[in-house]
Design a protein around this motif. Structure first.
Motif, mmCIF file in Angstrom:
data_model
loop_
_atom_site.group_PDB
_atom_site.id
_atom_site.type_symbol
_atom_site.label_atom_id
_atom_site.label_comp_id
_atom_site.label_asym_id
_atom_site.label_seq_id
_atom_site.Cartn_x
_atom_site.Cartn_y
_atom_site.Cartn_z
ATOM 1 N N LEU A 117 -30.025 47.901 -3.551
ATOM 2 C CA LEU A 117 -29.861 48.056 -4.999
ATOM 3 C C LEU A 117 -31.150 47.713 -5.732
ATOM 4 C CD1 LEU A 117 -28.066 48.499 -7.518
ATOM 5 C CD2 LEU A 117 -27.442 46.075 -7.347
ATOM 6 N N ALA A 118 -31.765 46.594 -5.359
ATOM 7 C CA ALA A 118 -32.990 46.160 -6.045
ATOM 8 C C ALA A 118 -34.161 47.102 -5.773
ATOM 9 C CB ALA A 118 -33.342 44.736 -5.623
ATOM 10 N N MET A 119 -34.178 47.758 -4.626
ATOM 11 C CA MET A 119 -35.277 48.648 -4.261
ATOM 12 C C MET A 119 -34.983 50.121 -4.567
ATOM 13 S SD MET A 119 -37.760 46.880 -2.966
ATOM 14 C CE MET A 119 -37.452 45.603 -4.161
ATOM 15 N N ALA A 120 -33.840 50.413 -5.158
ATOM 16 C CA ALA A 120 -33.387 51.801 -5.332
ATOM 17 C C ALA A 120 -34.394 52.669 -6.074
ATOM 18 C CB ALA A 120 -32.038 51.825 -6.050
ATOM 19 N N ARG A 121 -35.014 52.180 -7.105
ATOM 20 C CA ARG A 121 -35.961 52.995 -7.878
ATOM 21 C C ARG A 121 -37.233 53.275 -7.087
ATOM 22 N NH1 ARG A 121 -35.979 55.510 -12.349
ATOM 23 N NH2 ARG A 121 -37.739 54.440 -13.222
ATOM 24 N N ARG A 122 -37.659 52.347 -6.253
ATOM 25 C CA ARG A 122 -38.880 52.555 -5.468
ATOM 26 C C ARG A 122 -38.653 53.517 -4.304
ATOM 27 N NH1 ARG A 122 -41.412 46.597 -4.622
ATOM 28 N NH2 ARG A 122 -40.817 45.813 -6.637
ATOM 29 N N TRP A 123 -37.464 53.456 -3.716
ATOM 30 C CA TRP A 123 -37.208 54.232 -2.499
ATOM 31 C C TRP A 123 -36.472 55.530 -2.747
ATOM 32 C CZ3 TRP A 123 -34.618 49.695 0.495
ATOM 33 C CH2 TRP A 123 -35.602 48.794 0.904
ATOM 34 N N ALA A 124 -36.061 55.821 -3.952
ATOM 35 C CA ALA A 124 -35.178 56.956 -4.218
ATOM 36 C C ALA A 124 -33.938 56.837 -3.338
ATOM 37 C CB ALA A 124 -35.900 58.280 -3.988
ATOM 38 N N GLU A 125 -33.351 55.660 -3.331
ATOM 39 C CA GLU A 125 -32.186 55.318 -2.501
ATOM 40 C C GLU A 125 -31.016 56.233 -2.856
ATOM 41 O OE1 GLU A 125 -29.130 53.654 -2.334
ATOM 42 O OE2 GLU A 125 -29.388 53.133 -0.248
ATOM 43 N N PRO A 126 -30.382 56.882 -1.855
ATOM 44 C CA PRO A 126 -29.405 57.926 -2.158
ATOM 45 C C PRO A 126 -28.111 57.456 -2.811
ATOM 46 C CG PRO A 126 -29.490 57.503 0.203
ATOM 47 C CD PRO A 126 -30.589 56.705 -0.424
ATOM 48 N N VAL A 127 -27.730 56.204 -2.675
ATOM 49 C CA VAL A 127 -26.484 55.729 -3.271
ATOM 50 C C VAL A 127 -26.731 55.071 -4.621
ATOM 51 C CG1 VAL A 127 -24.537 54.148 -3.013
ATOM 52 C CG2 VAL A 127 -25.384 55.415 -1.034
ATOM 53 N N TYR A 128 -27.637 54.100 -4.665
ATOM 54 C CA TYR A 128 -27.810 53.299 -5.876
ATOM 55 C C TYR A 128 -28.718 53.942 -6.921
ATOM 56 C CZ TYR A 128 -25.512 49.758 -3.112
ATOM 57 O OH TYR A 128 -24.602 49.092 -2.348
ATOM 58 N N ARG A 129 -29.675 54.750 -6.522
ATOM 59 C CA ARG A 129 -30.575 55.348 -7.514
ATOM 60 C C ARG A 129 -29.833 56.239 -8.508
ATOM 61 N NH1 ARG A 129 -36.594 57.211 -7.523
ATOM 62 N NH2 ARG A 129 -36.674 57.762 -9.708
#
Length: 122
Positions: free
Chosen positions: A44-56
């Motif tokens: 969740l905390a890294m979602a914006r940096r990683w383009a995380e598929p669930v939380y972003r």
């Protein structure tokens, strides 16, 4: 330009912060489960940096960023908190397998009580 007349850089200025404080309990069997929660908080905390598929997409829908500001824990929960803090501190642009993702695997190995050999590996 977006349809509201703002540039993409302007959109980041208006994002709200979701700031979390986490306290993790001790107890080995509970700590294994909490280790999974720590991994998800890390995602969740890294979602914006990683383009995380669930939380972003969720954070984009809320027009928000999430971060964990305070981490505390006792006993095995303290270890999970330390792993989470370490993962957040060193993540940068790394994927979770290189940082906090190892927490789940470690607890999986360490939580077995089948033999003394398994406990020694931890």
């Amino acid at each position: 330009m977006t349809d509201e007349g703002m540039t993409d850089g302007d959109e980041d200025i208006d994002r709200q912060d979701i700031r979390l404080a986490v306290v993790m309990n001790g107890g080995v069997s509970l700590a294994v489960w909490i280790g999974g929660v720590a991994v998800e908080l890390h995602h969740l905390a890294m979602a914006r940096r990683w383009a995380e598929p669930v939380y972003r997409p969720l954070l984009d829908l809320l027009h928000a960023d999430a971060r964990v500001d305070v981490i505390a824990g006792t006993s095995a929960g303290g270890l999970n908190g330390a792993f989470l803090a370490l993962g957040l501190a060193v993540s940068g642009t790394s994927r979770p397998s290189a940082t906090c993702g190892g927490t789940r695997a470690r607890w999986g190995r360490c939580s077995g009580t089948r033999s003394a050999a398994i406990r020694r590996r931890c």
